[in-house]
Scaffold this active site. Structure first.
Site, mmCIF file in Angstrom:
data_model
loop_
_atom_site.group_PDB
_atom_site.id
_atom_site.type_symbol
_atom_site.label_atom_id
_atom_site.label_comp_id
_atom_site.label_asym_id
_atom_site.label_seq_id
_atom_site.Cartn_x
_atom_site.Cartn_y
_atom_site.Cartn_z
ATOM 1 N N ASP A 77 0.871 -1.157 0.000
ATOM 2 C CA ASP A 77 0.000 0.000 0.000
ATOM 3 C C ASP A 77 0.925 1.229 0.000
ATOM 4 O O ASP A 77 2.119 1.105 0.304
ATOM 5 C CB ASP A 77 -0.878 -0.040 1.263
ATOM 6 C CG ASP A 77 -1.687 1.221 1.438
ATOM 7 O OD1 ASP A 77 -2.340 1.649 0.474
ATOM 8 O OD2 ASP A 77 -1.660 1.796 2.549
ATOM 9 N N LEU A 78 0.402 2.395 -0.321
ATOM 10 C CA LEU A 78 1.261 3.596 -0.377
ATOM 11 C C LEU A 78 1.122 4.465 0.880
ATOM 12 O O LEU A 78 2.039 4.578 1.696
ATOM 13 C CB LEU A 78 0.902 4.419 -1.618
ATOM 14 C CG LEU A 78 1.665 5.728 -1.759
ATOM 15 C CD1 LEU A 78 3.133 5.494 -2.130
ATOM 16 C CD2 LEU A 78 1.019 6.637 -2.804
ATOM 17 N N ASP A 79 -0.087 5.063 1.020
ATOM 18 C CA ASP A 79 -0.303 6.036 2.100
ATOM 19 C C ASP A 79 -0.232 5.356 3.471
ATOM 20 O O ASP A 79 -1.006 4.445 3.758
ATOM 21 C CB ASP A 79 -1.691 6.687 1.952
ATOM 22 C CG ASP A 79 -1.817 7.481 0.657
ATOM 23 O OD1 ASP A 79 -0.919 8.274 0.363
ATOM 24 O OD2 ASP A 79 -2.829 7.304 -0.051
ATOM 25 N N THR A 137 1.843 9.973 4.282
ATOM 26 C CA THR A 137 0.795 10.856 3.764
ATOM 27 C C THR A 137 -0.548 10.665 4.466
ATOM 28 O O THR A 137 -1.456 11.467 4.261
ATOM 29 C CB THR A 137 0.573 10.593 2.254
ATOM 30 O OG1 THR A 137 0.661 9.182 2.062
ATOM 31 C CG2 THR A 137 1.588 11.294 1.404
ATOM 32 N N LYS A 147 -8.992 5.297 6.304
ATOM 33 C CA LYS A 147 -7.729 4.851 5.707
ATOM 34 C C LYS A 147 -7.986 3.735 4.706
ATOM 35 O O LYS A 147 -8.730 2.801 4.992
ATOM 36 C CB LYS A 147 -6.766 4.359 6.794
ATOM 37 C CG LYS A 147 -6.174 5.485 7.612
ATOM 38 C CD LYS A 147 -5.141 4.966 8.597
ATOM 39 C CE LYS A 147 -4.554 6.103 9.401
ATOM 40 N NZ LYS A 147 -3.662 5.608 10.469
ATOM 41 N N SER A 191 -2.749 0.658 -4.235
ATOM 42 C CA SER A 191 -3.236 1.802 -3.463
ATOM 43 C C SER A 191 -4.608 2.266 -3.939
ATOM 44 O O SER A 191 -4.904 2.197 -5.136
ATOM 45 C CB SER A 191 -2.240 2.958 -3.619
ATOM 46 O OG SER A 191 -2.792 4.159 -3.126
ATOM 47 N N ALA A 192 -5.395 2.762 -3.005
ATOM 48 C CA ALA A 192 -6.713 3.315 -3.356
ATOM 49 C C ALA A 192 -6.579 4.724 -3.936
ATOM 50 O O ALA A 192 -7.533 5.267 -4.499
ATOM 51 C CB ALA A 192 -7.589 3.366 -2.107
ATOM 52 N N LYS A 213 -11.073 -0.939 -1.766
ATOM 53 C CA LYS A 213 -10.850 -1.750 -0.562
ATOM 54 C C LYS A 213 -12.026 -1.490 0.386
ATOM 55 O O LYS A 213 -12.474 -0.340 0.440
ATOM 56 C CB LYS A 213 -9.547 -1.336 0.127
ATOM 57 C CG LYS A 213 -8.295 -1.521 -0.734
ATOM 58 C CD LYS A 213 -7.088 -0.893 -0.052
ATOM 59 C CE LYS A 213 -5.887 -0.852 -0.970
ATOM 60 N NZ LYS A 213 -4.725 -0.155 -0.409
ATOM 61 N N GLU A 235 0.036 -3.310 4.632
ATOM 62 C CA GLU A 235 -1.119 -2.396 4.722
ATOM 63 C C GLU A 235 -1.183 -1.710 6.087
ATOM 64 O O GLU A 235 -0.884 -2.337 7.099
ATOM 65 C CB GLU A 235 -2.396 -3.211 4.572
ATOM 66 C CG GLU A 235 -3.081 -3.074 3.252
ATOM 67 C CD GLU A 235 -3.617 -1.697 2.924
ATOM 68 O OE1 GLU A 235 -3.671 -0.834 3.821
ATOM 69 O OE2 GLU A 235 -3.976 -1.458 1.768
ATOM 70 N N ASP A 236 -1.625 -0.456 6.104
ATOM 71 C CA ASP A 236 -1.812 0.232 7.390
ATOM 72 C C ASP A 236 -3.296 0.428 7.721
ATOM 73 O O ASP A 236 -3.622 0.983 8.762
ATOM 74 C CB ASP A 236 -1.140 1.615 7.385
ATOM 75 C CG ASP A 236 -1.865 2.589 6.476
ATOM 76 O OD1 ASP A 236 -2.252 2.183 5.365
ATOM 77 O OD2 ASP A 236 -2.052 3.747 6.880
HETATM 78 C C1 BG6 Z 1 -5.765 5.742 0.407
HETATM 79 C C2 BG6 Z 1 -5.813 6.521 1.695
HETATM 80 O O1 BG6 Z 1 -4.471 5.291 0.164
HETATM 81 O O2 BG6 Z 1 -6.191 6.557 -0.679
HETATM 82 C C3 BG6 Z 1 -7.188 7.094 1.911
HETATM 83 O O3 BG6 Z 1 -5.476 5.658 2.766
HETATM 84 C C4 BG6 Z 1 -7.590 7.932 0.696
HETATM 85 O O4 BG6 Z 1 -7.180 7.872 3.084
HETATM 86 C C5 BG6 Z 1 -7.496 7.074 -0.561
HETATM 87 O O5 BG6 Z 1 -8.916 8.409 0.856
HETATM 88 C C6 BG6 Z 1 -7.839 7.875 -1.826
HETATM 89 O O6 BG6 Z 1 -6.812 8.787 -2.061
HETATM 90 P P1 BG6 Z 1 -6.890 9.981 -3.108
HETATM 91 O O7 BG6 Z 1 -5.460 10.480 -3.164
HETATM 92 O O8 BG6 Z 1 -7.325 9.385 -4.413
HETATM 93 O O9 BG6 Z 1 -7.850 10.967 -2.583
HETATM 94 MG MG MG Z 2 -2.722 3.174 3.591
#
Ligand code: BG6
Ligand code: MG
Length: 222
Positions: A7-9, A15, A43, A112-113, A143, A167-168
């Protein structure tokens, strides 16, 4: 285990705090109480679904136009936080693990989402590590649906059970489990209790643990 999906964030870069600040800013404007605990449920969840959840918390029903305006505002706020991001915001010891896996020739993917994942990877200089980047622009089911990780495994040419996921987010662990992958939670054990294993952060992950995963026969986890 043959492939590693990150996962990224909140896993690779710090972030998650910026997403929280941007949602908090909007929530304050709308008079909706929003705490860091509430944010745990946000998240890993798509931007659109997060706004729906925020409006549900405030008991607000709004027009599509208003919804889209707030969605845009939240993202612009978030983008202002990440505008000056650089490699200093990579979480501790993440490069150690990425470098080691690359040395061993283990294919890696991002799952990542976020629709901002590609530019963030570029900004912090980590794009070249990933054979596949599956982000919020490439999936229709967010997710906890496993789609993002299943697509990542497919792009790595691996079966889901051969993949490890870092994943966090609770929603992310649920997605990895639903995909039949080995889920590793990064964060608090009580929050990520559904994960196969939890570490506070990457500084707690020894290379010997990675080696053990790489020599583990894949099995069915769920
Ligand atoms: C996920 C985050 O990686 O991305 C979420 O954990 C976030 O908090 C989601 O809502 C969507 O991100 P973005 O950058 O498309 O708004
Ligand atoms: Mg995350």
């Amino acid at each position: 285990m043959k492939g590693f999906i990150f996962d990224l964030d909140g896993v690779i870069v710090d972030t998650a705090k910026y997403h929280y600040l941007a949602w908090k800013h909007l929530a304050d404007q709308l008079g909706i109480a929003f705490t860091e605990e509430d944010n745990e449920r946000f998240k890993g969840v798509s931007r659109r679904r997060c706004l729906e959840m925020l409006l549900e918390m405030g008991g607000l029903q709004v027009s599509q136009t208003q919804f889209d305006t707030w969605l845009l505002e939240k993202n612009e706020d978030y983008l202002s936080y990440i505008a000056r991001m650089d490699a200093s915001e990579i979480l501790p010891d993440v490069p150690k693990v990425l470098k080691y896996l690359r040395e061993r020739g283990v294919p890696m993917a991002l799952g990542s989402a976020s629709k901002n994942a590609g530019p963030i990877l570029e900004k912090v200089g980590l794009s070249s590590y990933f054979k596949a980047v599956i982000d919020g622009n490439k999936v229709v089911k967010a997710k906890p649906d496993p789609q993002v990780f299943l697509l990542a495994a497919e792009r790595l040419g691996l079966a889901p059970r051969q993949c490890v996921v870092f994943e966090d987010a609770q929603a992310g662990i649920a997605a990895a489990n639903a995909a039949g992958m080995f889920s590793i939670g990064i964060g608090q054990a009580d929050v990520l209790s559904e994960a196969c294993q939890v570490f506070g952060d990457f500084t707690e992950i020894e290379i010997s643990f990675i080696d053990r995963l790489l020599s583990t026969e894949p099995k069915t986890y769920q």
